[in-house]
Write a protein that holds these residues in place. Structure first.
Motif, mmCIF file in Angstrom:
data_model
loop_
_atom_site.group_PDB
_atom_site.id
_atom_site.type_symbol
_atom_site.label_atom_id
_atom_site.label_comp_id
_atom_site.label_asym_id
_atom_site.label_seq_id
_atom_site.Cartn_x
_atom_site.Cartn_y
_atom_site.Cartn_z
ATOM 1 N N UNK A 108 0.847 -1.199 0.000
ATOM 2 C CA UNK A 108 0.000 0.000 0.000
ATOM 3 C C UNK A 108 0.877 1.242 0.000
ATOM 4 N N UNK A 109 0.431 2.291 -0.672
ATOM 5 C CA UNK A 109 1.089 3.591 -0.627
ATOM 6 C C UNK A 109 0.250 4.513 0.245
ATOM 7 N N UNK A 110 0.870 5.060 1.297
ATOM 8 C CA UNK A 110 0.189 5.961 2.221
ATOM 9 C C UNK A 110 1.109 7.133 2.529
ATOM 10 N N UNK A 111 0.601 8.337 2.338
ATOM 11 C CA UNK A 111 1.344 9.557 2.702
ATOM 12 C C UNK A 111 2.762 9.585 2.147
ATOM 13 N N UNK A 112 2.902 9.180 0.891
ATOM 14 C CA UNK A 112 4.201 9.254 0.243
ATOM 15 C C UNK A 112 5.179 8.167 0.630
ATOM 16 N N UNK A 113 4.692 7.128 1.292
ATOM 17 C CA UNK A 113 5.537 5.991 1.648
ATOM 18 C C UNK A 113 4.915 4.694 1.150
ATOM 19 N N UNK A 114 5.761 3.720 0.867
ATOM 20 C CA UNK A 114 5.325 2.396 0.437
ATOM 21 C C UNK A 114 5.381 1.459 1.642
ATOM 22 N N UNK A 115 4.242 0.854 1.967
ATOM 23 C CA UNK A 115 4.155 -0.092 3.082
ATOM 24 C C UNK A 115 4.061 -1.511 2.527
ATOM 25 N N UNK A 116 4.899 -2.378 3.045
ATOM 26 C CA UNK A 116 4.923 -3.775 2.613
ATOM 27 C C UNK A 116 4.759 -4.672 3.828
ATOM 28 N N UNK A 117 3.890 -5.670 3.700
ATOM 29 C CA UNK A 117 3.667 -6.643 4.769
ATOM 30 C C UNK A 117 4.459 -7.908 4.468
ATOM 31 N N UNK A 118 5.202 -8.365 5.449
ATOM 32 C CA UNK A 118 5.956 -9.611 5.339
ATOM 33 C C UNK A 118 5.288 -10.650 6.235
ATOM 34 N N UNK A 119 4.729 -11.697 5.612
ATOM 35 C CA UNK A 119 4.048 -12.755 6.355
ATOM 36 C C UNK A 119 5.020 -13.807 6.889
ATOM 37 N N UNK A 120 6.318 -13.615 6.629
ATOM 38 C CA UNK A 120 7.347 -14.544 7.113
ATOM 39 C C UNK A 120 7.045 -15.969 6.651
ATOM 40 N N UNK A 121 6.826 -16.881 7.604
ATOM 41 C CA UNK A 121 6.554 -18.286 7.292
ATOM 42 C C UNK A 121 5.088 -18.653 7.532
ATOM 43 N N UNK A 122 4.225 -17.654 7.670
ATOM 44 C CA UNK A 122 2.786 -17.815 7.899
ATOM 45 C C UNK A 122 2.439 -18.263 9.325
ATOM 46 N N UNK A 123 3.417 -18.533 10.163
ATOM 47 C CA UNK A 123 3.120 -18.930 11.536
ATOM 48 C C UNK A 123 3.805 -18.023 12.558
ATOM 49 N N UNK A 124 4.895 -17.387 12.158
ATOM 50 C CA UNK A 124 5.582 -16.452 13.050
ATOM 51 C C UNK A 124 4.932 -15.083 12.952
ATOM 52 N N UNK A 125 5.197 -14.233 13.937
ATOM 53 C CA UNK A 125 4.728 -12.851 13.846
ATOM 54 C C UNK A 125 5.332 -12.175 12.628
ATOM 55 N N UNK A 126 4.532 -11.322 11.977
ATOM 56 C CA UNK A 126 4.967 -10.669 10.752
ATOM 57 C C UNK A 126 5.634 -9.331 10.995
ATOM 58 N N UNK A 127 5.932 -8.657 9.894
ATOM 59 C CA UNK A 127 6.632 -7.380 9.970
ATOM 60 C C UNK A 127 6.074 -6.428 8.919
ATOM 61 N N UNK A 128 6.076 -5.151 9.249
ATOM 62 C CA UNK A 128 5.740 -4.092 8.302
ATOM 63 C C UNK A 128 7.029 -3.369 7.946
ATOM 64 N N UNK A 129 7.278 -3.217 6.647
ATOM 65 C CA UNK A 129 8.461 -2.508 6.180
ATOM 66 C C UNK A 129 8.025 -1.269 5.411
ATOM 67 N N UNK A 130 8.711 -0.164 5.629
ATOM 68 C CA UNK A 130 8.350 1.109 5.013
ATOM 69 C C UNK A 130 9.500 1.582 4.122
ATOM 70 N N UNK A 131 9.147 1.961 2.889
ATOM 71 C CA UNK A 131 10.103 2.483 1.921
ATOM 72 C C UNK A 131 9.588 3.827 1.419
ATOM 73 N N UNK A 132 10.504 4.692 0.968
ATOM 74 C CA UNK A 132 10.039 5.908 0.304
ATOM 75 C C UNK A 132 9.716 5.591 -1.151
ATOM 76 N N UNK A 133 9.230 6.572 -1.876
ATOM 77 C CA UNK A 133 8.782 6.333 -3.252
ATOM 78 C C UNK A 133 9.935 6.058 -4.213
ATOM 79 N N UNK A 134 11.152 6.270 -3.759
ATOM 80 C CA UNK A 134 12.324 5.921 -4.561
ATOM 81 C C UNK A 134 12.795 4.498 -4.255
#
Length: 359
Positions: free
Chosen positions: A313-339
């Motif tokens: 998802x793109x929100x407020x000029x940033x790219x948000x990516x969800x990492x589901x890992x192995x589907x059983x461990x807790x996941x992570x949100x990673x944020x990137x700029x538009x570049x």
């Protein structure tokens, strides 16, 4: 092995992996939630393990503080089995719980429960609004190709007032000035159409043929852009993925692109005059003025060791990516700029799949 047996086998493997964890049913409040105030931040929907009823919602405030298990913290009970999507209408948030066959309605700013919608809901997927009505895609029984429908909700009473039968596997749904576009991804089968549904008459007026497994849809002016992942190699009947530009005045395909053999894109977002889409662990960018596939990725998530790119998802000029890992461990949100430059990461719960800006 036919297609349906392969899908059953995949579900069995996922459930076996999920049953290997000892703490996936445990609800832990990592931090006290903000006192009745979830404005000015981003909700992260965590799908949870299939049949484990451990779906949850995380909240990232403007300072970067993460609050996990928000629904449980406020309401004192679990959210349900597989959180599919969430959407906002006025001061309410609607959380679609797929395998529980429910929609939880909460105040979007306090997250206090308003009601639970159970009647008229069967395997809900996504939701949009036209006026004071909500339109909800439902798979019904995924093994039954004839029981799929769009449910019509009265937002004043939160009661389902009509159902509209549609082809198998209605998934993403998008409102364009009272005309609804429904992508038929397929339940346990595979879809390859976009239904055009008139919200006034609540009938399908047109069907647009696209490639197999249409997913995300975005709009710009009078154009609808649809990305189709195609059938994967695991199906035994692999097909080409496709990218479509559809004129929403005529409902005709104006341009289309076929991906190469064995290439299956994932998510699609729009940012001003650019389309961004995911392919495995990479993000690609396409200019609207040049409807052609990029030859090089904008960036890769591999340096951050993303296991499964499961939300975008793109929100407020940033790219948000969800990492589901192995589907059983807790996941992570990673944020990137538009570049495509990595900014920061946040720890969330099991299988994050979506982001919702509550500003």
């Amino acid at each position: 092995m036919n297609k349906r047996l392969k899908l059953f086998a995949m579900f069995a493997v996922i459930m076996l992996l999920q049953n290997c964890t000892s703490d996936d049913r445990e609800i832990i409040i990592d931090n006290p939630p903000p006192s009745g105030n979830y404005a000015n931040g981003i909700f992260v929907l965590n799908e949870g393990g299939y049949t484990h009823s451990n779906a949850s919602v995380s909240f990232i405030d403007v300072s970067g503080q993460v609050y996990n298990n928000v629904f449980f913290a406020v309401n004192g009970r679990e959210l349900g089995d597989v959180a599919q999507s969430m959407t906002f209408y006025e001061d309410k948030a609607y959380i679609l719980i797929n395998n529980s066959n429910t929609i939880e309605v909460v105040n979007r700013y306090t997250f206090e429960k308003i009601t639970t919608i159970e009647n008229g809901i069967s395997n809900p997927r996504y939701m949009t609004f036209v006026g004071d009505k909500g339109y909800i895609t439902n798979w019904g029984d995924p093994a039954d190709t004839t029981d799929d429908y769009v449910a019509v909700l009265d937002t004043q009473t939160n009661v389902i007032i009509n159902t509209i039968l549609v082809p198998e596997g209605p998934e993403a749904i998008l409102n364009n000035n009272g005309t609804l576009y429904v992508a038929h991804k397929g339940g346990w089968g595979y879809g390859n159409t976009i239904s055009v549904l008139d919200a006034t008459s609540e009938t399908i007026t047109y069907s647009i043929a696209v490639s197999d497994v249409p997913g995300n849809m975005v709009t710009q002016n009078n154009d609808l852009y649809v990305i189709c992942s195609g059938k994967g190699g695991y199906t035994g009947d692999e097909t080409l993925a496709g990218f479509y530009k559809i004129n929403m005045i005529t409902n005709q395909v104006e341009d289309e692109i076929a991906f190469a053999d064995g290439v299956h894109p994932g998510y699609l977002e729009i940012n001003n005059n650019s389309l961004l889409y995911t392919l495995n662990s990479e993000v690609f960018e396409m200019e609207l003025t040049d409807f052609s596939l990029s030859t090089a990725a904008l960036f890769s998530t591999s340096p951050q060791n993303v296991g499964v790119l499961y939300g975008f998802r793109i929100i407020n000029g940033n790219i948000y990516i969800a990492d589901a890992k192995d589907y059983v461990s807790n996941g992570e949100v990673l944020v990137y700029n538009l570049q495509g430059e990595y900014q920061e990461g946040f720890d969330v719960k099991i299988i994050p799949n979506g982001f919702y800006n509550n500003n």
